[in-house]
Every structure is written in C-alpha cells, then in structure tokens.
Design a protein around this motif. Structure first.
Motif, short mmCIF file in Angstrom:
data_model
loop_
_atom_site.label_atom_id
_atom_site.label_comp_id
_atom_site.label_asym_id
_atom_site.label_seq_id
_atom_site.Cartn_x
_atom_site.Cartn_y
_atom_site.Cartn_z
N ASP A 245 -6.20 -1.38 -12.00
CA ASP A 245 -6.25 -0.07 -11.34
C ASP A 245 -7.59 0.62 -11.62
O ASP A 245 -8.25 1.13 -10.69
CB ASP A 245 -5.08 0.79 -11.86
CG ASP A 245 -5.10 2.22 -11.32
OD1 ASP A 245 -5.47 2.40 -10.14
OD2 ASP A 245 -4.73 3.14 -12.07
N THR B 195 -5.73 5.77 -11.99
CA THR B 195 -5.20 6.53 -10.86
C THR B 195 -3.65 6.56 -10.94
O THR B 195 -3.08 6.18 -11.96
CB THR B 195 -5.64 5.96 -9.49
OG1 THR B 195 -4.86 4.81 -9.18
CG2 THR B 195 -7.13 5.59 -9.48
N ASP B 196 -3.04 6.99 -9.85
CA ASP B 196 -1.57 7.10 -9.79
C ASP B 196 -0.85 5.81 -10.19
O ASP B 196 0.24 5.86 -10.77
CB ASP B 196 -1.14 7.54 -8.38
CG ASP B 196 -1.68 6.66 -7.27
OD1 ASP B 196 -2.74 6.00 -7.47
OD2 ASP B 196 -1.07 6.63 -6.19
N ASP B 197 -1.45 4.66 -9.91
CA ASP B 197 -0.81 3.39 -10.28
C ASP B 197 -0.52 3.35 -11.77
O ASP B 197 0.59 3.03 -12.21
CB ASP B 197 -1.71 2.19 -9.91
CG ASP B 197 -2.19 2.22 -8.48
OD1 ASP B 197 -2.80 3.23 -8.07
OD2 ASP B 197 -1.96 1.23 -7.76
N GLU C 266 -11.71 1.43 -4.02
CA GLU C 266 -10.76 1.91 -3.02
C GLU C 266 -11.51 2.82 -2.04
O GLU C 266 -11.22 2.85 -0.85
CB GLU C 266 -9.62 2.69 -3.71
CG GLU C 266 -8.57 3.17 -2.73
CD GLU C 266 -7.54 4.09 -3.38
OE1 GLU C 266 -7.80 4.62 -4.47
OE2 GLU C 266 -6.47 4.26 -2.78
N ASP D 228 -7.52 -0.56 -5.66
CA ASP D 228 -6.94 -0.29 -6.99
C ASP D 228 -5.52 -0.83 -7.09
O ASP D 228 -5.15 -1.45 -8.09
CB ASP D 228 -7.01 1.21 -7.34
CG ASP D 228 -6.29 2.10 -6.34
OD1 ASP D 228 -6.10 1.67 -5.18
OD2 ASP D 228 -5.93 3.22 -6.72
N THR D 229 -4.73 -0.63 -6.06
CA THR D 229 -3.34 -1.11 -6.10
C THR D 229 -3.28 -2.64 -6.02
O THR D 229 -2.50 -3.28 -6.72
CB THR D 229 -2.52 -0.45 -4.98
OG1 THR D 229 -2.47 0.96 -5.27
CG2 THR D 229 -1.12 -1.00 -4.90
MG LIG Z 1 -4.12 4.47 -6.83
#
Ligand SMILES: [Mg+2]
Length: 266
Positions: free
Chosen positions: A8, A33-35, A15, A221-222
């Motif tokens: 990530d 990040t959110d991941d 990204e 990233d994901t």
């Molecule tokens: Mg992300």
C-alpha cells in the motif's frame, strides 16, 4: 501483514502518478492509505474476538468488523477513503452498502492468517464484507484473496494456488504482460483483483510481486497491497530494505495493532 501494508505504501504514490515501468523508484512522498487503516481494523476485530463463526452467525460477526472499520476511519478520515465508505462511516454505519469496489478485498489479508480451516477463512472473508460490500462480486474478491493467503501460508505451491483460484474464482487467462498493455484505473473488484493475484503468481520474490502490481498502472496501492499480502505469506518475509522504507511512513496506531496481531498469529 507488513507485506500488504508495504505494498500500500509503495503503491500510494503511483495510484496518482501512474507508471507502467517495472523499475520505478520508491519515492519520498509514499504514505499509508485507507488499505492499511482497514487492515489494522480487521486485525483489531480478530484480536478482540478470535472465535470462529458459523454460517448462521455471519450478521453478528459483520457488525463486529463494521465497528472496527468505523473506529479506524475516525482515527484517519483523510487516508484516501472512497466517498461511499466515508459516507457510510460518517453516518454511523447503520446502512448496508452494496459496493462492488475492491475495498472488500484489500483489507482481508489478516483473515488468511487467523483461522485453522479454509472454510472458516472464507466465512470470515464474507462476514468482513457484509456491512460495506454486500455484493456478490466484492465477496468473491475478498474470499479469493483470503484463500490465497491461507493456501500460501500452508505451503501450497504457486501452481496449486493458481489452480484453486481458477477453479473457484477467476479464470486468470491473461499474462501480466497482456494485462499491462490495456490496464487502466478501475477499482471494481472483478477488474482490479484478478490482476493483483496474477502479479503475485508471476513474481519470484516479495519485491517483484509489488513491482508487478504497481507497474500494471491503475489502482496501484490496492493492487500492490493485495499482491504484497499474498507474497509475504508465500515467500515468508518482506525484505528489510523495504520494511525500513515503509514502517516509518505508517502511523504508530496501525504499527502497534499490526505488531500485536503478528505476535499472536505469525
Ligand atoms: Mg488506498
């Protein structure tokens, strides 16, 4: 778990600044990040209640996962969450969201480590989706990724993992080279998760899995989070130069949760 979080972090810059180059540099602006935030949330949900679930108690388990998603979102609301997820979390998480985005698949890596059977791994992956990704396609992606981690951790060969994914989830017909030519940004599960799995299948070590995933372009990233998470389970470790680069870029709350989970489950 660090395999997914490092993916990530490394993919975060790309990204936004898409690359198709395998030998891309690791850049200073990289960040979690959110991941990573939601991987920590899944770790916390498992640490708080490690019991296996039955087929008929998935609703209660889904609420436990959801409570941690909201909690960790509240710690890091600016970590790059999608609008659908942010609205769900901000509104108390009461309303079920039927997203088919890859957010369900990006956070399941810890599930592949925590349970003793493949059947339980698949059930937990489903429960982890039901609040925000109650969609057949999203559940399928989450189960495919969790199963890959489970199989890799149990010393399945690359061919056995490929065959399992082909039989139960995705045809995986195209090579990474073929995919890369036309791959664009699309965070739909059925579009972005199979190439992430392919990025692992065509790797020769942890770093090559992440480089394969980022250099597809698109949701880097994901894709790298998923490929990196499976690769760590398969190859057994994340190289120290990558850990050094990434850990300093991850918030302490996430690091502490990952460490606690790692000590218990790996
Ligand atoms: Mg992300």
């Amino acid at each position: 778990m660090w395999g997914a979080v490092c993916g990530d972090v490394i993919g975060s810059y790309y990204e936004v600044h898409c690359t198709k180059e395998y030998d891309f540099p690791l850049v200073r602006e990289s960040t979690f990040t959110d991941d990573s935030v939601l991987i920590a949330a899944v770790c916390r949900a498992i640490l708080e209640d490690p019991r296996p679930v039955g087929r008929f108690s998935l609703g209660e388990r889904a609420r436990q996962y959801a409570a941690q998603y909201r909690r960790f979102y509240s710690f890091f609301p600016h970590a790059g969450f999608g609008n659908m997820f942010a609205d769900w979390a901000k509104n108390g998480g009461g309303k079920t969201v039927r997203s088919y985005g890859n957010g369900g698949a990006m956070r399941v890596i810890p599930i592949g480590y925590a349970y003793d059977t493949l059947e339980q791994t698949l059930l937990q992956a489903k429960a982890s989706c039901l609040s925000t990704h109650r969609h057949r396609e999203a559940v399928k992606g989450a189960q495919a990724v969790a199963a890959c981690v489970y199989l890799a951790r149990h010393k399945a060969s690359r061919e056995e993992i490929r065959d399992y994914v082909r039989k139960h989830f995705y045809p995986l017909k195209e090579s990474l080279g073929e995919l890369r030519e036309s791959h664009v940004f699309d965070s739909r599960t059925s579009y972005s998760v199979p190439p992430a799995i392919q990025a692992f299948l065509e790797s020769h070590d942890y770093e090559s899995a992440v480089r394969n995933a980022v250099s597809l372009g698109g949701d880097a990233d994901t894709q790298a989070c998923i490929a990196g998470g499976i690769a760590e389970a398969f190859y057994g470790e994340v190289p120290s130069h990558i850990l050094r680069f990434c850990t300093s870029r991850v918030d302490l709350t996430i690091r502490k949760t990952l460490e606690e989970f790692r000590e218990k489950y790996t």
